[in-house]
Design a protein around this motif. Sequence first.
Motif, PDB file in Angstrom:
ATOM      1  N   MET A 178       0.835  -1.205   0.000  1.00 23.74           N
ATOM      2  CA  MET A 178       0.000   0.000   0.000  1.00 23.74           C
ATOM      3  C   MET A 178       0.871   1.257   0.000  1.00 23.74           C
ATOM      4  O   MET A 178       0.568   2.239  -0.683  1.00 23.74           O
ATOM      5  N   TYR A 179       1.955   1.216   0.752  1.00 24.70           N
ATOM      6  CA  TYR A 179       2.893   2.347   0.803  1.00 24.70           C
ATOM      7  C   TYR A 179       3.515   2.575  -0.572  1.00 24.70           C
ATOM      8  O   TYR A 179       3.526   3.693  -1.090  1.00 24.70           O
ATOM      9  N   GLN A 180       4.008   1.507  -1.179  1.00 21.13           N
ATOM     10  CA  GLN A 180       4.656   1.638  -2.481  1.00 21.13           C
ATOM     11  C   GLN A 180       3.649   2.002  -3.572  1.00 21.13           C
ATOM     12  O   GLN A 180       3.983   2.742  -4.499  1.00 21.13           O
ATOM     13  N   ALA A 181       2.419   1.519  -3.471  1.00 19.34           N
ATOM     14  CA  ALA A 181       1.385   1.876  -4.448  1.00 19.34           C
ATOM     15  C   ALA A 181       1.101   3.373  -4.401  1.00 19.34           C
ATOM     16  O   ALA A 181       0.937   4.020  -5.449  1.00 19.34           O
ATOM     17  N   ARG A 182       1.046   3.935  -3.193  1.00 12.65           N
ATOM     18  CA  ARG A 182       0.809   5.373  -3.054  1.00 12.65           C
ATOM     19  C   ARG A 182       1.935   6.166  -3.707  1.00 12.65           C
ATOM     20  O   ARG A 182       1.689   7.137  -4.425  1.00 12.65           O
ATOM     21  N   LEU A 183       3.167   5.736  -3.501  1.00  8.67           N
ATOM     22  CA  LEU A 183       4.306   6.427  -4.115  1.00  8.67           C
ATOM     23  C   LEU A 183       4.297   6.278  -5.632  1.00  8.67           C
ATOM     24  O   LEU A 183       4.557   7.244  -6.362  1.00  8.67           O
ATOM     25  N   ALA A 184       3.997   5.072  -6.104  1.00 10.44           N
ATOM     26  CA  ALA A 184       3.962   4.834  -7.549  1.00 10.44           C
ATOM     27  C   ALA A 184       2.863   5.651  -8.213  1.00 10.44           C
ATOM     28  O   ALA A 184       3.078   6.255  -9.277  1.00 10.44           O
ATOM     29  N   ALA A 185       1.680   5.702  -7.584  1.00  8.00           N
ATOM     30  CA  ALA A 185       0.571   6.470  -8.141  1.00  8.00           C
ATOM     31  C   ALA A 185       0.928   7.954  -8.210  1.00  8.00           C
ATOM     32  O   ALA A 185       0.645   8.628  -9.216  1.00  8.00           O
ATOM     33  N   ALA A 186       1.557   8.465  -7.174  1.00  5.96           N
ATOM     34  CA  ALA A 186       1.964   9.877  -7.173  1.00  5.96           C
ATOM     35  C   ALA A 186       2.965  10.142  -8.289  1.00  5.96           C
ATOM     36  O   ALA A 186       2.880  11.169  -8.978  1.00  5.96           O
ATOM     37  N   ASP A 187       3.888   9.214  -8.490  1.00  2.00           N
ATOM     38  CA  ASP A 187       4.885   9.372  -9.546  1.00  2.00           C
ATOM     39  C   ASP A 187       4.221   9.351 -10.924  1.00  2.00           C
ATOM     40  O   ASP A 187       4.516  10.193 -11.778  1.00  2.00           O
ATOM     41  N   ILE A 188       3.323   8.415 -11.131  1.00  2.00           N
ATOM     42  CA  ILE A 188       2.623   8.296 -12.416  1.00  2.00           C
ATOM     43  C   ILE A 188       1.805   9.546 -12.715  1.00  2.00           C
ATOM     44  O   ILE A 188       1.767  10.034 -13.846  1.00  2.00           O
ATOM     45  N   LEU A 189       1.165  10.093 -11.670  1.00  2.00           N
ATOM     46  CA  LEU A 189       0.324  11.276 -11.842  1.00  2.00           C
ATOM     47  C   LEU A 189       1.120  12.577 -11.812  1.00  2.00           C
ATOM     48  O   LEU A 189       0.556  13.656 -12.017  1.00  2.00           O
ATOM     49  N   GLY A 190       2.412  12.471 -11.560  1.00  2.00           N
ATOM     50  CA  GLY A 190       3.245  13.670 -11.504  1.00  2.00           C
ATOM     51  C   GLY A 190       3.002  14.516 -10.275  1.00  2.00           C
ATOM     52  O   GLY A 190       3.279  15.711 -10.263  1.00  2.00           O
ATOM     53  N   THR A 191       2.458  13.897  -9.241  1.00  4.24           N
ATOM     54  CA  THR A 191       2.177  14.595  -7.987  1.00  4.24           C
ATOM     55  C   THR A 191       3.426  14.603  -7.120  1.00  4.24           C
ATOM     56  O   THR A 191       4.085  13.577  -6.952  1.00  4.24           O
ATOM     57  N   ALA A 192       3.723  15.753  -6.542  1.00  3.00           N
ATOM     58  CA  ALA A 192       4.890  15.852  -5.653  1.00  3.00           C
ATOM     59  C   ALA A 192       4.670  14.987  -4.418  1.00  3.00           C
ATOM     60  O   ALA A 192       3.579  14.961  -3.838  1.00  3.00           O
ATOM     61  N   THR A 193       5.689  14.259  -4.056  1.00  4.58           N
ATOM     62  CA  THR A 193       5.628  13.426  -2.852  1.00  4.58           C
ATOM     63  C   THR A 193       7.029  13.296  -2.281  1.00  4.58           C
ATOM     64  O   THR A 193       8.021  13.494  -2.983  1.00  4.58           O
ATOM     65  N   ASP A 194       7.088  12.977  -1.017  1.00  5.69           N
ATOM     66  CA  ASP A 194       8.388  12.744  -0.392  1.00  5.69           C
ATOM     67  C   ASP A 194       8.981  11.458  -0.938  1.00  5.69           C
ATOM     68  O   ASP A 194       8.247  10.527  -1.302  1.00  5.69           O
ATOM     69  N   PRO A 195      10.307  11.365  -0.984  1.00  4.76           N
ATOM     70  CA  PRO A 195      10.917  10.114  -1.436  1.00  4.76           C
ATOM     71  C   PRO A 195      10.617   8.975  -0.460  1.00  4.76           C
ATOM     72  O   PRO A 195      10.319   9.206   0.712  1.00  4.76           O
ATOM     73  N   ALA A 196      10.692   7.763  -0.963  1.00  3.71           N
ATOM     74  CA  ALA A 196      10.443   6.579  -0.133  1.00  3.71           C
ATOM     75  C   ALA A 196      11.414   6.541   1.037  1.00  3.71           C
ATOM     76  O   ALA A 196      12.582   6.902   0.899  1.00  3.71           O
ATOM     77  N   GLN A 197      10.917   6.099   2.170  1.00  2.00           N
ATOM     78  CA  GLN A 197      11.736   5.946   3.375  1.00  2.00           C
ATOM     79  C   GLN A 197      11.527   4.535   3.911  1.00  2.00           C
ATOM     80  O   GLN A 197      10.398   4.151   4.195  1.00  2.00           O
TER      81      GLN A 197
END
Length: 140
Positions: free
Chosen positions: A3-22
């Motif tokens: 779920m964590y990685q899906a949220r990051l991947a979705a943000a990346d695909i949509l071009g939404t700014a997000t913090d890098p994975a930790q």
Amino acid sequence: MSMYQARLAAADILGTATDPAQYHAVPRVTFTDPEVGAVGMTEAEARDAGLTVRTAVTDLAASTRGWIHKVGNAGLIKLVEDADRGVLVGATSVGPQGGEVLSALAVAVHAEVPTHTLRGMIYAYPTFHRAIETALDSLA
């Protein structure tokens, strides 16, 4: 984790700014009896990383909640502290609701909450979480 990685991947695909994975505070729980949960580094991993390590272990059965719980109260909380920075880098919770107790420890490890701040908190009484305070007092 998915779920964590899906949220990051979705943000990346949509071009939404997000913090890098930790990944320094990944929680893991094994739903056995008793439950076994851990977060962050083990003591050995912390030492191998060159950290100055302090650890503490407290017996859940010796806690007030352990006494109330009676049968099936076996367990422990282990803390791994980076003594130079005064923050937890890992923790283990074994016992009844071990996975639930782990949530407080996961926040502490993820947010790098100073151990002196954790010592100053008010812990609900009588809960298994309260044993975190006992473990903090035993860091050596």
